[in-house]
Design a protein around this motif. Structure first.
Motif, short mmCIF file in Angstrom:
data_model
loop_
_atom_site.label_atom_id
_atom_site.label_comp_id
_atom_site.label_asym_id
_atom_site.label_seq_id
_atom_site.Cartn_x
_atom_site.Cartn_y
_atom_site.Cartn_z
N TYR A 269 117.10 2.44 -6.06
CA TYR A 269 116.83 2.00 -4.69
C TYR A 269 115.36 1.68 -4.42
N CYS A 306 116.03 -1.96 12.02
CA CYS A 306 114.67 -1.51 11.72
C CYS A 306 113.67 -2.23 12.61
N THR A 318 115.28 1.52 4.31
CA THR A 318 115.66 0.14 4.65
C THR A 318 115.65 -0.74 3.41
N ILE A 319 114.55 -0.70 2.65
CA ILE A 319 114.52 -1.51 1.43
C ILE A 319 115.50 -0.97 0.40
N ASP A 322 118.88 -2.35 1.21
CA ASP A 322 118.86 -3.77 0.85
C ASP A 322 118.96 -3.93 -0.66
N ASN A 325 122.28 -3.57 -2.12
CA ASN A 325 123.24 -4.58 -1.63
C ASN A 325 124.36 -3.95 -0.84
N GLU A 328 123.51 -5.14 5.63
CA GLU A 328 122.74 -6.22 6.23
C GLU A 328 121.61 -5.58 7.05
N ILE A 329 120.42 -6.18 7.00
CA ILE A 329 119.27 -5.62 7.69
C ILE A 329 118.92 -6.51 8.88
N HIS A 362 110.32 -2.60 -3.35
CA HIS A 362 111.74 -2.92 -3.35
C HIS A 362 112.20 -2.97 -4.80
N PHE A 371 108.20 -6.48 3.04
CA PHE A 371 109.61 -6.73 3.33
C PHE A 371 109.83 -7.14 4.78
N PRO A 373 113.28 -8.30 7.35
CA PRO A 373 114.75 -8.35 7.34
C PRO A 373 115.28 -9.77 7.33
N LYS A 374 116.45 -9.92 6.75
CA LYS A 374 117.12 -11.22 6.70
C LYS A 374 117.37 -11.74 8.11
#
Length: 395
Positions: A269, A306, A318-319, A322, A325, A328-329, A362, A371, A373-374
């Motif tokens: 992670y 976040c 959070t990372i 992500d 997988n 979703e962030i 990450h 980082f 978020p998407k």
């Protein structure tokens, strides 16, 4: 991630040297040897000693020495560098002691995040406002005392650090902000209004679970409270894990315990890089940290929330999610707290301080602090609504 290692530097006092001169030298040498981010922060650490040493020579009491160390820490301009003591005149910690976040662009400081339920929000400040003055002083002037003096040129990151430290206020002064050159907001001092519960859980919308961690990632009791909350929500259609109020970070035990409830096989992670070992011996040391399954896995869709008050271990989680997988962030950039911190104690004044000694990444190799978020959304309510939509769409 917070790693605490107490190191007592035992250095005998040199003849004619004051305890402040000796401890400043200890402090400077520890940072010089172990600070992991000189390549990123671009601070001229030799210049720091040249700038502050003359002031050390005149210090007569602990309070003045604390003030000098605080100024020296600002040369590294990050919230993960700090002392374990403070004065009434000390600035509040970033991000733990803040309730407003500004970003710097085109010579303007605009509000890019507001902490829910805290004085800045209650005063009426909203996203997008331009902060033009603090306590009657133009902000470009007021931030100067927090800007690094050892660098050749100031960067946006330095300006943002100085402005956010300024807006956090001190423990003994009130805050007055001028906005858009026409409005004035008087903001109450931040008080300790933390919720009693470490973990809170509920069902929202159409059978979607919602769990929030109340700045408790450093409390091992959070593990059992989280387990109970997740078990109570095991029949929901999906889960939102809210890490937007974890500014004080925590420890990897709690973090791995939580992440372990969402996976069925061991997986990496985050990455670590031990810069000091390479500096000392010319040998690189990098490690990958794993998280293992724990208990009954929650396999439904998962969304992580976040923001600017997601700090340290909250950023690591959070990372981590992500990189696994597994989620979703949704949210914004986080607390931007550099690396894993170690604690040190100066031998003559017994003043403690912390600096990041390990770099954190990450699992894909991206520095944790870079980082984003998407699903990048500024407004907190819009963030929650997006999380709900993601879970519904996944069903």
């Amino acid at each position: 991630m917070l790693r605490i290692i107490i190191i007592l530097c035992v250095v005998s006092s040199s003849f004619g040297q004051t305890k402040y001169q000796n401890d400043f030298e200890n402090y400077w040498k520890i940072v010089d040897q172990y600070f992991a981010y000189f390549d990123v922060q671009k601070t001229d650490w030799n210049e720091v000693r040249r700038i502050y040493q003359p002031s050390v020579d005149t210090i007569q009491n602990d309070d003045d020495f604390i003030r000098l160390l605080e100024m020296t820490n600002n040369e590294l301009y990050n919230g993960h560098i700090g002392l374990n003591t403070n004065l009434a005149s000390s600035s509040r910690l970033i991000p733990t002691g803040t309730d407003i976040w500004v970003s710097y662009k085109n010579d303007c400081f605009r509000v890019s995040a507001i902490r829910e339920g805290f004085p800045a929000e209650k005063s009426g400040i909203v996203l997008g406002m331009e902060i033009t003055a603090y306590n009657g002083i133009e902000i470009s002037e007021a931030i100067k005392r927090f800007l690094p003096k050892s660098v050749k040129a100031h960067t946006n990151k330095m300006y943002e650090y100085a402005a956010n430290l300024l807006l956090a206020g001190t423990h003994n002064s009130k805050r007055s902000l001028n906005v858009n050159d026409s409005l004035t907001f008087n903001i109450e001092n931040i008080k300790n209004n933390r919720p009693v519960k470490l973990v809170e859980a509920k069902v929202i919308d159409t059978n979607i679970g919602y769990i929030t961690i109340n700045n408790a990632l450093g409390n091992n009791n959070t593990i059992q409270d989280f387990d109970k909350a997740l078990d109570d929500l095991k029949n929901t259609n999906g889960l939102i894990l809210d890490l937007r109020d974890t500014p004080s970070g925590g420890n990897t035990t709690v973090a791995r315990a939580i992440m372990g409830r969402f996976i069925k096989k061991e997986a990496p992670y985050q990455r670590h890089r031990f810069v000091y070992e390479e500096k000392l011996y010319g040998v690189k040391r990098n490690t990958i940290e794993l998280v293992s399954p724990r208990g009954e896995a929650y396999e439904k869709p998962l969304v992580i929330l976040c923001g600017r008050w997601t700090g340290s271990m909250g950023e690591g989680m959070t990372i981590g999610f992500d990189g696994l997988n597994r989620a979703e962030i949704v949210g914004t950039d986080m607390g931007d707290l550099l690396g894993a911190i170690y604690n040190y104690t100066l031998p003559e004044t017994n003043i403690g301080f912390q600096i990041p000694v390990e770099k954190l990444f990450h699992i894909n190799g991206m520095p944790r602090e870079d980082f984003s978020p998407k699903h990048y959304i500024l407004d907190t309510q819009d963030q929650l609504q997006k999380a709900i939509e993601i879970i519904k769409e996944s069903l």
